[in-house]
Design a protein around this motif. Structure first.
Motif, PDB file in Angstrom:
ATOM      1  N   ARG A  98      20.533 -44.662   3.641  1.00 24.33           N
ATOM      2  CA  ARG A  98      21.092 -44.403   4.625  1.00 24.33           C
ATOM      3  C   ARG A  98      21.194 -45.870   5.105  1.00 24.33           C
ATOM      4  O   ARG A  98      21.663 -47.275   4.720  1.00 24.33           O
ATOM      5  CB  ARG A  98      19.073 -45.787   5.005  1.00 24.33           C
ATOM      6  N   PRO A  99      23.054 -45.472   5.241  1.00 27.69           N
ATOM      7  CA  PRO A  99      24.560 -46.239   4.697  1.00 27.69           C
ATOM      8  C   PRO A  99      24.653 -47.355   6.292  1.00 27.69           C
ATOM      9  O   PRO A  99      25.397 -48.365   5.943  1.00 27.69           O
ATOM     10  CB  PRO A  99      25.334 -45.684   4.795  1.00 27.69           C
ATOM     11  N   TYR A 144      19.509 -48.915   3.025  1.00 27.78           N
ATOM     12  CA  TYR A 144      19.381 -48.293   0.614  1.00 27.78           C
ATOM     13  C   TYR A 144      19.937 -47.415   1.113  1.00 27.78           C
ATOM     14  O   TYR A 144      20.106 -46.197   2.240  1.00 27.78           O
ATOM     15  CB  TYR A 144      17.983 -48.848   0.884  1.00 27.78           C
ATOM     16  N   PHE A 145      19.278 -46.717  -0.130  1.00 26.77           N
ATOM     17  CA  PHE A 145      19.614 -45.596  -1.003  1.00 26.77           C
ATOM     18  C   PHE A 145      18.252 -45.204  -2.010  1.00 26.77           C
ATOM     19  O   PHE A 145      17.453 -45.943  -2.277  1.00 26.77           O
ATOM     20  CB  PHE A 145      20.266 -45.219  -1.606  1.00 26.77           C
ATOM     21  N   PRO A 159      30.096 -47.964   3.588  1.00 34.48           N
ATOM     22  CA  PRO A 159      30.193 -47.984   5.326  1.00 34.48           C
ATOM     23  C   PRO A 159      29.656 -46.661   6.392  1.00 34.48           C
ATOM     24  O   PRO A 159      28.776 -46.264   5.751  1.00 34.48           O
ATOM     25  CB  PRO A 159      31.522 -47.188   4.910  1.00 34.48           C
ATOM     26  N   ASN A 160      29.729 -47.228   7.302  1.00 36.39           N
ATOM     27  CA  ASN A 160      29.030 -46.360   8.609  1.00 36.39           C
ATOM     28  C   ASN A 160      30.026 -45.660   9.076  1.00 36.39           C
ATOM     29  O   ASN A 160      29.290 -44.587   9.458  1.00 36.39           O
ATOM     30  CB  ASN A 160      28.728 -47.701   9.899  1.00 36.39           C
ATOM     31  N   THR A 161      31.566 -45.734   9.541  1.00 35.91           N
ATOM     32  CA  THR A 161      32.087 -43.958   9.544  1.00 35.91           C
ATOM     33  C   THR A 161      32.633 -43.560   8.148  1.00 35.91           C
ATOM     34  O   THR A 161      32.878 -45.258   7.535  1.00 35.91           O
ATOM     35  CB  THR A 161      32.950 -44.947  11.103  1.00 35.91           C
ATOM     36  N   THR A 203      19.629 -44.075  11.106  1.00 31.62           N
ATOM     37  CA  THR A 203      19.537 -43.051  10.271  1.00 31.62           C
ATOM     38  C   THR A 203      19.389 -42.632   9.535  1.00 31.62           C
ATOM     39  O   THR A 203      20.352 -43.211   8.216  1.00 31.62           O
ATOM     40  CB  THR A 203      20.217 -41.291  11.090  1.00 31.62           C
ATOM     41  N   THR A 204      18.328 -42.009   8.731  1.00 31.26           N
ATOM     42  CA  THR A 204      18.400 -41.381   6.719  1.00 31.26           C
ATOM     43  C   THR A 204      18.749 -40.341   6.318  1.00 31.26           C
ATOM     44  O   THR A 204      18.683 -39.183   6.876  1.00 31.26           O
ATOM     45  CB  THR A 204      17.118 -41.371   6.598  1.00 31.26           C
ATOM     46  N   TYR A 205      19.552 -39.410   5.313  1.00 33.77           N
ATOM     47  CA  TYR A 205      20.304 -39.133   5.778  1.00 33.77           C
ATOM     48  C   TYR A 205      19.978 -38.453   4.116  1.00 33.77           C
ATOM     49  O   TYR A 205      20.553 -39.019   3.008  1.00 33.77           O
ATOM     50  CB  TYR A 205      21.960 -38.446   5.579  1.00 33.77           C
ATOM     51  N   GLY A 206      19.608 -37.106   4.518  1.00 33.34           N
ATOM     52  CA  GLY A 206      19.049 -36.454   3.137  1.00 33.34           C
ATOM     53  C   GLY A 206      20.670 -35.604   2.219  1.00 33.34           C
ATOM     54  O   GLY A 206      21.758 -35.710   2.908  1.00 33.34           O
TER      55      GLY A 206
END
Length: 171
Positions: free
Chosen positions: A39-40, A59-60, A128-130, A167-170
């Motif tokens: 979740r960046p 976090y990650f 970074p967000n982008t 948003t959390t990314y797999g």
């Protein structure tokens, strides 16, 4: 249409539906720990004036993929877009357990749901967000490796493009 052709068509359609419902392949690792999610971009604003907000919302997640407890001490989270990779602190992650590795400060612990929480102690957001010049890429490196923006020593990676708010990314 013959009965055989109809049965084959129905079977093919059913298999296609099963394939759509199958989860994507899990992230990989060549070591004891694997990055499974990131979740960046913490929910809400990152900063208000000069005050950093919700550092621990960034976090990650790592998972111990072995059948033994692993000490996280010395593992290096390395982002390709900067050189802020501080080694993880000493924390004994049980076999098969996952840990949320938070950007900010806190007490490392296991919550009532069985999830572990590790804190890196940064005073500002670091992921970074982008994507700009590079697509952000988070690598987890074995102890003894450097935060040098290279893949040397990497055991697991995760990347994202533009991170939506909260948003959390797999991986």
């Amino acid at each position: 249409m013959s009965r055989t052709v109809r049965i084959a068509a129905v079977a093919s359609a059913a298999l296609s539906m099963v394939a759509l419902a199958t989860p994507s392949q899990a992230a990989s690792t060549t070591g004891a720990l694997m990055i499974t999610h990131v979740r960046p971009n913490a929910a809400g604003a990152d900063v208000s004036g000069t005050t950093q907000l919700n550092l621990n919302g960034e976090y990650f997640v790592i998972k111990n993929v072995t059948s033994r407890t692993v000490n996280t001490s010395g593992y290096i989270p390395d982002l390709t877009t900067n050189t802020y990779g501080r080694a993880l602190p000493t924390y004994y992650l049980p076999a098969g357990a996952k840990a949320y590795v938070h950007t900010g400060s806190g007490r490392n612990y296991r919550d009532s749901s069985g999830n572990h929480h590790i804190y890196r102690g940064y005073a500002r957001h670091i992921m970074p967000n982008t994507s700009t010049a590079k697509n952000p890429d988070l690598r987890l490196k074995k102890p003894g490796n450097r935060d040098d923006n290279t893949s040397t020593g990497s055991i697991s990676t995760c990347n994202w493009n533009t991170a939506a708010n909260g948003t959390t990314y797999g991986c």
